[in-house]
Design a protein around this motif. Structure first.
Motif, PDB file in Angstrom:
ATOM      1  N   ASN A 153       0.827  -1.217   0.000  1.00 56.49           N
ATOM      2  CA  ASN A 153       0.000   0.000   0.000  1.00 56.49           C
ATOM      3  C   ASN A 153       0.856   1.260   0.000  1.00 56.49           C
ATOM      4  O   ASN A 153       0.369   2.346  -0.258  1.00 56.49           O
ATOM      5  N   LEU A 154       2.135   1.117   0.371  1.00 62.67           N
ATOM      6  CA  LEU A 154       3.007   2.297   0.442  1.00 62.67           C
ATOM      7  C   LEU A 154       3.897   2.432  -0.781  1.00 62.67           C
ATOM      8  O   LEU A 154       4.699   3.356  -0.865  1.00 62.67           O
ATOM      9  N   LEU A 155       3.758   1.497  -1.726  1.00 56.34           N
ATOM     10  CA  LEU A 155       4.605   1.606  -2.917  1.00 56.34           C
ATOM     11  C   LEU A 155       4.251   2.909  -3.629  1.00 56.34           C
ATOM     12  O   LEU A 155       3.115   3.355  -3.617  1.00 56.34           O
ATOM     13  N   GLY A 156       5.249   3.509  -4.236  1.00 54.63           N
ATOM     14  CA  GLY A 156       5.011   4.812  -4.864  1.00 54.63           C
ATOM     15  C   GLY A 156       5.383   5.937  -3.912  1.00 54.63           C
ATOM     16  O   GLY A 156       5.511   7.083  -4.325  1.00 54.63           O
ATOM     17  N   ASP A 173      -0.416   2.589 -14.941  1.00 57.90           N
ATOM     18  CA  ASP A 173       0.802   2.442 -14.136  1.00 57.90           C
ATOM     19  C   ASP A 173       0.766   1.073 -13.452  1.00 57.90           C
ATOM     20  O   ASP A 173      -0.295   0.610 -13.037  1.00 57.90           O
ATOM     21  N   GLU A 174       1.892   0.444 -13.318  1.00 58.94           N
ATOM     22  CA  GLU A 174       1.993  -0.914 -12.751  1.00 58.94           C
ATOM     23  C   GLU A 174       0.962  -1.844 -13.397  1.00 58.94           C
ATOM     24  O   GLU A 174       0.168  -2.517 -12.736  1.00 58.94           O
ATOM     25  N   ALA A 175       1.000  -1.876 -14.723  1.00 60.20           N
ATOM     26  CA  ALA A 175      -0.011  -2.609 -15.493  1.00 60.20           C
ATOM     27  C   ALA A 175      -0.004  -4.105 -15.181  1.00 60.20           C
ATOM     28  O   ALA A 175      -1.052  -4.752 -15.196  1.00 60.20           O
ATOM     29  N   ALA A 176       1.169  -4.664 -14.876  1.00 58.85           N
ATOM     30  CA  ALA A 176       1.234  -6.117 -14.671  1.00 58.85           C
ATOM     31  C   ALA A 176       0.488  -6.543 -13.420  1.00 58.85           C
ATOM     32  O   ALA A 176       0.185  -7.725 -13.249  1.00 58.85           O
ATOM     33  N   ALA A 177       0.185  -5.596 -12.527  1.00 62.11           N
ATOM     34  CA  ALA A 177      -0.530  -5.957 -11.304  1.00 62.11           C
ATOM     35  C   ALA A 177      -2.051  -5.936 -11.515  1.00 62.11           C
ATOM     36  O   ALA A 177      -2.802  -6.219 -10.595  1.00 62.11           O
ATOM     37  N   ALA A 201      -3.564   0.954  -7.545  1.00 63.96           N
ATOM     38  CA  ALA A 201      -3.829   1.757  -6.333  1.00 63.96           C
ATOM     39  C   ALA A 201      -3.528   3.216  -6.644  1.00 63.96           C
ATOM     40  O   ALA A 201      -2.450   3.537  -7.135  1.00 63.96           O
ATOM     41  N   LYS A 202      -4.497   4.086  -6.331  1.00 62.43           N
ATOM     42  CA  LYS A 202      -4.306   5.497  -6.656  1.00 62.43           C
ATOM     43  C   LYS A 202      -3.115   6.100  -5.906  1.00 62.43           C
ATOM     44  O   LYS A 202      -2.359   6.906  -6.447  1.00 62.43           O
ATOM     45  N   GLY A 203      -2.948   5.638  -4.653  1.00 62.43           N
ATOM     46  CA  GLY A 203      -1.875   6.177  -3.814  1.00 62.43           C
ATOM     47  C   GLY A 203      -0.497   6.002  -4.444  1.00 62.43           C
ATOM     48  O   GLY A 203       0.431   6.754  -4.161  1.00 62.43           O
ATOM     49  N   ALA A 204      -0.381   5.001  -5.321  1.00 65.86           N
ATOM     50  CA  ALA A 204       0.927   4.728  -5.927  1.00 65.86           C
ATOM     51  C   ALA A 204       1.168   5.589  -7.160  1.00 65.86           C
ATOM     52  O   ALA A 204       2.162   5.418  -7.848  1.00 65.86           O
ATOM     53  N   THR A 205       0.242   6.520  -7.464  1.00 64.47           N
ATOM     54  CA  THR A 205       0.433   7.324  -8.676  1.00 64.47           C
ATOM     55  C   THR A 205       0.823   8.769  -8.350  1.00 64.47           C
ATOM     56  O   THR A 205       0.711   9.651  -9.198  1.00 64.47           O
ATOM     57  N   ASP A 206       1.296   8.993  -7.118  1.00 60.24           N
ATOM     58  CA  ASP A 206       1.674  10.354  -6.710  1.00 60.24           C
ATOM     59  C   ASP A 206       2.704  10.969  -7.648  1.00 60.24           C
ATOM     60  O   ASP A 206       2.639  12.151  -7.965  1.00 60.24           O
TER      61      ASP A 206
END
Ligand SMILES: CC(=O)SCCNC(=O)CCNC(=O)[C@H](O)C(C)(C)COP(=O)(O)OP(=O)(O)OC[C@H]1O[C@@H](n2cnc3c(N)ncnc32)[C@H](O)[C@@H]1OP(=O)(O)O
Ligand SMILES: Nc1ncnc2c1ncn2[C@@H]1O[C@H](COP(=O)(O)OP(=O)(O)OP(=O)(O)O)[C@@H](O)[C@H]1O
Length: 675
Positions: free
Chosen positions: A72-75, A267-271, A231-236
């Motif tokens: 959840n903290l990635l990005g 972003d992070e399409a493979a996930a 996850a939106k949080g990872a698109t900062d």
């Protein structure tokens, strides 16, 4: 040796300054008793300013995060972090954490004393070993200690030992990126802004500026663009670089909407599950996919192989120069070495006739290079091979391997796992749906979805993975590898479970496997149905294989109706109930067998009686969805619907033959009292 705060400051401050100047990060292992390592980690944390995220299950300070919550903290980005591996080592979280650390950071790893660590149980093993209790992981611990000890830049501070030395600055001063596109980013931007239609994919390891590049693209293009990501949080970072050109929508919301745009950025399409991603991609004229290639997100190169291969004229780009830190970062290197992230074994083409060699887990000690090459080859070929698999290969019970070695290189690799051997009582409980113990994927499925309550008592060996070097495919290497696996006479069968495609099925068929089951829903990750196939070895295996194959042929028509996909077996449909159906139906009516498993037998039951049986007929004959049926029958939800369907099946069985029904009911009910 215990040192006070001043000593720690005087030791670490120059180190931190050096790292800052070089733009590097380093690993510091604190290895010792719980109290010693915790005290020293806290002292360090006090001594050096930074974010000091503590990753572990019982963190003594804020900010902290459990290893499994790290995704959840990635990005986000941090300066300095502590990873607590004293009770369990989630290596994927450890690697993910390292990717979030800015230049100048220390990653402090807390471990037990090296001398006792190999014998100590690892709570993380519960996620991957299929054991009921945690196991010790000596092969991984030896490998990890070997890698960090051999790395000249990894710092190891052991209890009762002096602080380690660190070399004086050797790297040139680091110049952080200015905000303008870096050279690689600029080249890709130029190509993307020229792209009239199509799909582009940018792959890179962590911190190479993929997200920044996506943001820069958004700022440059004139039309409308939508950003999506797991996850939106990872698109900062994208948002920061895109400024007011950033419009985010979650993947499922975007799919449900009728939004149009000139560009879609994923972003992070493979996930994102393959089928969902495919639908999204097909909706927009231009698409940019970005994804991290490094094993810890369970994606990597396989994403390119499996997902991106379907787009003809795909524009594929990579970014190699790190931006979050300077090139040659010691932390990045040691983690890549420890987790075998370099999956470039496919670069070297193995020549010559391959020799098939069987290996056991002790190869990680006796031939570590060879064992590591197996993992690398599997990673390069398989979509979702992750560090969890590395740990399972190294230390989970019952793993076996075979390689096709051509000269010094690997032409192919095979990974097998022992399954089955459950007690009769447990196997029956699995059949009836009362129990689903961990592990034993195919062995349990044969009982839980098949016709024989004792199926899981047989001994099987499952092919977990097989991969052949792309330059050596269609030469019979795969067949030779699976052939070598059948030499174990004490087994009843060899099994495989795979995402069904015609090509793969052809391969398994050529290897002598017989199809025994087709799953009832598509796997979210691959969009394929799961197929299971057996190659019998013993007489008991032969009988089981024949019985399950016959059952599949007899039920194929119904499963095809359910799945909407042709099953490659002869259609041997029968409209009348047989003994197998009676047992199946009693498992559905009186125990917990799932409706999808019993669908064919239930269809025959509905043909045999003229009772209304609305909940069953609604689902099986009229194809109504559960929600619709609940409304029609005034039921409160799926649970009530299933109870009703089980009651209807019981009613029909009683009507057909009360004595037989009672006898079977009493047998099946017994199976829940499993000891
Ligand atoms: C549990 C799992 O691991 S399932 C996933 C299997 N692995 C993968 O998908 C990874 C990528 N693919 C590979 O590594 C390889 O293509 C494998 C392992 C599937 C096959 O290995 P190979 O050595 O190429 O197969 P091999 O040469 O032994 O093939 C034997 C027969 O299988 C069939 N076959 C193999 N590959 C294919 C294919 N792509 N399409 C159609 N038939 C095929 C053919 O009939 C072939 O005989 P032929 O070449 O004389 O016609
Ligand atoms: N051209 C640039 N100028 C300045 N900073 C940049 C530039 N490109 C990237 N960065 C910064 O470098 C860091 C890494 O970039 P980014 O997050 O885009 O990389 P990434 O490859 O997407 O990483 P991850 O895989 O960790 O998500 C971020 O802090 C970002 O702001």
């Amino acid at each position: 040796m215990s040192r006070g705060r001043e000593e720690a400051v005087s030791w670490f401050e120059p180190l931190a300054a050096q790292l800052q100047q070089e733009g590097h990060r380093r690993l510091l292992v604190l290895s010792g008793s719980d109290t010693w390592s915790q005290t020293h980690a806290l002292t360090l944390r006090d001594a050096l300013s930074g974010d000091w995220l503590w990753v572990g299950n019982d963190a003594p300070v804020e900010p902290h995060c459990a290893p499994q919550a790290l995704k959840n903290l990635l990005g986000r980005e941090y300066r300095h972090a502590i990873f607590d591996a004293r009770c369990g080592f989630d290596v994927a979280a450890f690697a993910a954490l390292s990717g979030t650390l800015r230049a100048g950071s220390l990653l402090v790893l807390l471990t037990p004393p090296f001398a006792v660590w190999p014998g100590q149980t690892d709570s993380d093993s519960l996620r991957w070993s299929d054991s009921d209790t945690p196991i010790a992981t000596p092969h991984f611990v030896h490998h990890f200690c070997r890698v960090v000890s051999a790395d000249p830049d990894a710092l190891i501070w052991q209890e009762h030992q002096p602080l380690p030395d660190f070399p004086l600055p050797s790297a040139p001063d680091w110049q952080p990126a200015s905000g303008e596109p870096q050279r690689e980013q600029a080249d890709i931007l130029a190509a993307l802004t020229e792209m009239e239609t199509g799909v582009a994919v940018v792959t890179a390891p962590r911190g190479r500026g993929k997200s920044a590049l996506a943001g820069m693209l958004l700022r440059r293009i004139s039309g409308r663009a939508i950003v999506t990501a797991p996850a939106k949080g990872a698109t900062d970072v994208i948002a920061r670089f895109a400024e007011n050109h950033y419009h985010f929508m979650a993947p499922d919301a975007l799919l449900a909407s009728d939004q149009q745009a000139d560009w879609l950025v994923v972003d992070e399409a493979a996930a994102i599950p393959g089928p969902l991603l495919e639908q999204l991609v097909s909706r927009f004229p231009r698409v940019l996919l970005t994804t991290t290639v490094q094993g810890y997100e369970g994606t990597g190169r396989g994403f390119l192989l499996k997902f991106c291969a379907r787009f003809s004229g795909l524009h594929s780009f990579t970014l190699s120069a790190p931006i979050r830190w300077a090139a040659g970062c010691p932390l990045e290197r040691v983690i890549a070495d420890a987790l075998l992230f370099d999956d470039d074994v496919v670069g070297a083409i193995p020549g010559g006739a391959p020799e098939i060699i069987s290996l056991e887990q002790n190869a990680w000690e006796s031939q570590p290079q060879l064992a590591a090459d197996i993992y690398r080859l599997l990673c390069s070929a398989h979509y979702r091979t992750s560090p969890l698999d590395l740990r399972r290969m190294m230390d989970a019970p019952g793993q076996h391997f075979a390689v096709a070695r051509a000269g010094k290189a690997l032409a192919g690799a095979l990974w097998l796992v022992d399954e089955g051997g459950l007690t009769p009582a447990l196997s029956q409980a699995v059949w009836a749906g009362y129990r689903r113990p961990r592990g034993n994927l195919v062995a349990q499925s044969l009982a839980a979805h098949g016709g024989s309550p004792l199926a899981a008592t047989l001994l099987g060996r499952r092919v977990t993975r097989v991969a052949v070097h792309p330059a050596r495919q269609r030469e019979g290497v795969g067949q030779a590898l699976t052939g070598s696996a059948g030499a174990h006479r004490q087994q009843d069968y060899l099994s495989v479970s795979f995402g069904y495609t015609e090509e793969l099925w052809r391969f398994w068929q050529r290897c002598g496997f017989v199809l025994v089951r087709m799953g009832s829903h598509r796997e979210a990750s691959s969009g394929c149905y799961t197929a299971m196939a057996l190659r019998p070895i013993s007489e008991a295996g032969q009988a089981l294989c024949a019985q399950e194959h016959q059952r599949l042929c007899r039920d194929a028509r119904i499963i095809e109706r359910w799945n909407g996909e042709k099953i490659p077996v002869d259609d041997r449909w029968e409209a009348t109930l047989n003994d197998d159906d009676w047992l199946e139906l009693s498992g559905f009516a009186f125990a917990h067998r799932p409706l999808s498993t019993s669908a064919a037998a239930l269809t025959r039951l509905l043909l045999a009686v003229s009772l209304p049986l609305e909940a069953l007929r609604g689902r099986l004959e009229e194809g109504k969805e559960d929600a619709q049926l609940c409304t029609d029958l005034a039921l409160h939800g799926r649970k009530s619907l299933l109870i009703r369907q089980r009651q209807e099946a019981a009613q029909a069985l009683e009507l057909l033959d009360r004595c037989r029904c009672e006898r079977l009911k009493s047998d099946v009910l017994q199976w829940q009292f499993f000891q």
